[in-house]
Design a protein around this motif. Structure first.
Motif, short mmCIF file in Angstrom:
data_model
loop_
_atom_site.label_atom_id
_atom_site.label_comp_id
_atom_site.label_asym_id
_atom_site.label_seq_id
_atom_site.Cartn_x
_atom_site.Cartn_y
_atom_site.Cartn_z
N MET A 80 0.82 -1.21 0.00
CA MET A 80 0.00 0.00 0.00
C MET A 80 0.86 1.26 0.00
O MET A 80 0.50 2.28 -0.60
N PRO A 119 -8.26 4.49 -4.57
CA PRO A 119 -8.29 3.17 -3.92
C PRO A 119 -9.09 2.13 -4.68
O PRO A 119 -8.94 0.93 -4.44
N TYR A 153 -6.87 -1.92 -5.31
CA TYR A 153 -5.84 -1.45 -4.37
C TYR A 153 -6.38 -1.35 -2.95
O TYR A 153 -5.80 -1.89 -2.00
N GLY A 154 -7.50 -0.67 -2.76
CA GLY A 154 -8.03 -0.44 -1.43
C GLY A 154 -8.61 -1.67 -0.77
O GLY A 154 -8.84 -1.68 0.45
#
Length: 489
Positions: free
Chosen positions: A237, A271, A286-287
């Motif tokens: 992240m 995200p 991604y989130g």
């Protein structure tokens, strides 16, 4: 043939852990790239590997003395659906070596032909996915992220049939091991408690020897894997990395990033970013990576239940207590990482809000993730506003910038010291997707590997200014954007 000091502990496990299978020979192997530094770390002779005997081994045309070629068995949840048998369908583990630091490492060929787990596949790989995995895994290593490594890439002299005919290639991967959450699931699905215990003991010996003497070693193993995954996902992240296919069979027990298929790095922060062509609903956006990691770890805990307690209800409670620690471990690592990215060396109550506000401002302003943090550090000394140029919502960013500078005043670091800290954790160069696609296109269409070599050289020093290579720092222009990546190797 020059001997490689193989010592194959996994192949000494019972036969139900794997299938013995040799690689399939290829027509005309040609070396694309050998990672000579890694070869030396492994105690291997780079000159021998580049010679005819070494090339024959890397292509699967010969078996080195001491190798025990196997395809490992595993199961896995793929996009939430459970497959009780997957296994290495296009990868063959040649064996293990103990490197110069005393670490045990697997050497595996990917794209080396069909195995009993191929499920009607050809067991081969095209050159594009091989180059992608080489580039991204080595970039991740340079960025300091736990990862499998690239030892070599070889052209086979044959074509593989995908949507079109493509040049075939083989990738030689090095890993702490290739044991996955799905490996435990394979035996749990068969209620093979003996194999679960053997596998857990093997993993403890190999990866987490410190837990061997604990009162509850299998619980300690679960806790160690949870901690390793929390750290790994936080590292992803912090650099904007999107794995793309976080199935349980793609999650390493060793806490390394493994299986670089439809992976990518974010450009503009969002995200919800997804690159994988097969992730239609954003499961692995991604989130979503932190909650998916916990979901995967829960599947591991389920597999380990028979080892945690003879009482099923008690085992579930033990496992749940361990899993409940993931979010705190992850958040602690993530917040500490973002503090460093912002040049902060102390903790303040409102730091989480400051970080959150920046990310929200970046999202609304379509600011580039990597360059935002790098230019914040640049502007400390240059007195410029280059970071501001990245934001469409400059007024909102200016407001956040004032908050950040007020926070910096609470610390005594000089601007030079703070910039050094920030530049040490905020890369300038990442393997941007459009750059990787340009490398692949050159290799496939023109047999031109010069762009591959140059990109590798740039990414080897991601935190350093590299005069003359500024173009590699830039996000893609509109016509260069790559919106989908694909599984390949």
């Amino acid at each position: 043939m020059t001997a490689i000091p193989f010592d194959n502990s996994y192949a000494r496990l019972p036969e139900r852990f794997y299938a013995a299978v040799d690689p399939t020979a290829v027509a005309a192997p040609r070396l694309i790239k050998l990672n000579e530094t890694l070869a030396s770390e492994l105690g291997l002779d780079p000159d021998w590997l580049k010679g005819p005997d070494g090339l024959a081994m890397l292509a699967g045309n010969s078996i080195a003395d001491g190798a025990s070629p196997i395809a490992t068995a595993y199961a896995g949840h793929q996009f939430g659906g459970f497959s009780p048998q997957l296994g290495d369908g296009r990868a063959i583990l040649l064996g293990e070596v103990v490197d110069r630091e005393g670490r045990r490492r697997d050497i595996q060929l990917k794209g080396s032909g069909p195995t009993p787990f191929s499920r009607r596949g050809d067991g081969r790989a095209a050159v594009g996915p091989v180059l992608r995995e080489y580039i991204v895994s080595e970039a991740m290593a340079a960025l300091g992220v736990p990862t499998t490594r690239a030892l070599a890439a070889v052209l086979t002299g044959e074509v593989v049939r995908r949507e079109t005919l493509l040049p075939g290639a083989i990738f030689t991967r090095v890993a702490s091991s290739h044991i996955r959450i799905g490996t435990f699931q394979f035996f749990a699905a068969r209620r093979d408690v003996e194999a679960l215990r053997l596998l857990a003991d093997h993993v403890i010996t190999r990866h987490y020897p410190g837990v061997a003497g604990s009162e509850a070693p299998y619980l300690a193993l679960l806790e160690a894997v949870i901690a390793a995954q929390a750290d790994l996902i936080a590292r992803w992240m912090l650099i904007g990395f999107i794995h793309g296919v976080m199935n349980t069979d793609n999650m390493s027990i060793a806490g390394e990033t493994i299986d670089y298929g439809p992976c990518a790095f974010m450009d503009s922060y969002d995200p919800a970013t997804v690159f994988s062509s097969i992730d239609e609903h954003g499961r692995y956006a991604y989130g979503n990576q932190p909650p998916i990691a916990l979901w995967n770890l829960t599947r591991l805990a389920e597999a380990l239940l028979p080892l945690l307690s003879d009482d099923q209800e008690r085992a579930v409670t033990i496992a749940q207590d361990a899993l409940n620690r993931f979010n705190d471990l992850f958040q602690s690592r993530l917040v500490a990482g973002f503090r460093h990215k912002l040049g902060l060396v102390s903790e303040a109550p409102d730091d989480v809000l400051l970080i959150k506000a920046l990310l929200e401002t970046m999202q609304r302003g379509q600011a580039d993730f990597t360059l935002t943090f790098r230019r914040l550090g640049d502007d400390l000394l240059e007195g410029g506003r280059r970071c501001r140029e990245l934001f469409a919502n400059t007024g909102e960013f200016d407001g956040w910038l004032s908050r950040w500078h007020e926070r910096l005043q609470q610390e005594t670091l000089s601007a030079e010291e703070r910039q050094r800290l920030m530049h040490g954790v905020n890369p300038l160069f990442i393997p941007r997707n459009h750059r990787i696609e340009a490398v692949i296109q050159a290799a496939v269409e023109r047999d031109d590997l010069a762009p591959f070599e140059e990109l590798l050289a740039v990414l080897a020093n991601p935190y350093d200014d590299q005069p003359g290579r500024e173009a590699y720092t830039l996000p893609p222009a509109a016509h260069e954007r790559v919106l989908a990546t694909f599984c390949g190797t």
